[in-house]
Design an enzyme around this catalytic site. Sequence first.
Site, PDB file in Angstrom:
ATOM      1  N   GLY A  83       0.968  -1.162   0.053  1.00  0.00           N
ATOM      2  CA  GLY A  83      -0.094   0.023   0.258  1.00  0.00           C
ATOM      3  C   GLY A  83       0.896   1.140  -0.076  1.00  0.00           C
ATOM      4  N   GLU A 105       5.530  -3.598   1.126  1.00  0.00           N
ATOM      5  CA  GLU A 105       5.746  -3.246  -0.413  1.00  0.00           C
ATOM      6  C   GLU A 105       4.803  -2.007  -0.612  1.00  0.00           C
ATOM      7  OE1 GLU A 105       5.540  -2.334  -3.663  1.00  0.00           O
ATOM      8  OE2 GLU A 105       3.903  -3.756  -3.960  1.00  0.00           O
ATOM      9  N   LEU A 106       5.713  -0.902  -0.678  1.00  0.00           N
ATOM     10  CA  LEU A 106       5.021   0.560  -0.675  1.00  0.00           C
ATOM     11  C   LEU A 106       5.076   1.330  -1.987  1.00  0.00           C
ATOM     12  CD1 LEU A 106       6.650   1.257   3.057  1.00  0.00           C
ATOM     13  CD2 LEU A 106       4.631   0.070   2.321  1.00  0.00           C
ATOM     14  N   CYS A 139       2.251  -0.281  -9.097  1.00  0.00           N
ATOM     15  CA  CYS A 139       3.512   0.006  -8.225  1.00  0.00           C
ATOM     16  C   CYS A 139       4.518  -0.251  -9.177  1.00  0.00           C
ATOM     17  CB  CYS A 139       3.606  -0.622  -6.949  1.00  0.00           C
ATOM     18  SG  CYS A 139       3.615  -2.478  -7.056  1.00  0.00           S
TER      19      CYS A 139
END
Length: 328
Positions: A83, A105-106, A139
């Site tokens: 996020g 996991e950004l 992403c």
Amino acid sequence: MPWNFPFWQVMRFAIPTLATGNAVLLKHSPNVTGSAIAIEQLLVRAGFPPNLLTSLIIPEPEVAAVSEKLIADPRIAAVTLTGSNRAGSSVGALAGRAVKKSVLELGGSDAFVVLDDADVDAASTAAVKARFTNSGQSCVCAKRFLIAHSIAEEFTRQFVAKTRALTVGDPTAPDTQIGPLSRADLRDQLHLQVEKSLDQGAQLLTGGAPIDRPGNWYQPTVLAATGPGVTAFDEETFGPVAAIATAADDDSLVTLANSSDYGLGLSIWSTDTDRAIAVARRITSGAAFVNTIVASDPRVPFGGTKQSGHGRELATAGIRESTNVRTY
């Protein structure tokens, strides 16, 4: 877990987590609650015990408090989040306070680096796919296109032409290539990023505005003359907006690529593979792809560096995140 790939994002962590003997509490994004429930039902139909994966349906105002209680609970061994940086920072801090493992996991602002000996036609075609897949809501979509000066004009010409040729329309139609964005607030935020970038000196080559039709639509957009200090270069743009920057040589391209708080993926293009790998070694990222676009694949580890997070999903490395190494 996020809304942009509501089944895949869950399965990529849930399968290895369950396979290594753990149970899962899933807090999915509120606009894909149906997917969360469907995954829970799917696992039961597949023969897993009920509640081995449990979806938590929590009112948004209560998410922060509930998350804090869950992470602190001694029955919870670890936490994984995909996020925003804001959410990741909060969850990572809570996990750290509880001395528990976390995988974060950004997101990212991936560089798509085109060296002066690259096949411009192949690179520009791949660049359009790399940026505009899922309407740019990923992403690992390439977001910063860093091009050697000597080929920048031709690459830009082809990239803009191929962007303008994209078919925008009903996402259920087979020929559609760009659909709507997921929410109005995300479309408005994207447009604000474009407007800020133009005020900062970026040049609009195509697009640059919402589309006037029911839903959250935005024109496929290409900005040139970007670089550090320009919003579309510095921030993650979660939608169909590409930022082009140019540099004189490999050293300058490396500097541009590393001029980001993010470090998720890298795509680098050259007819000389050894040269491409040599350049890639100097750029900080979780993965490097040569003459192909960044993608997640169950066979290879996935994850980032810097503000893109830490820990790995997929492949052997991802399975081991769900375990502790034990010495006998």
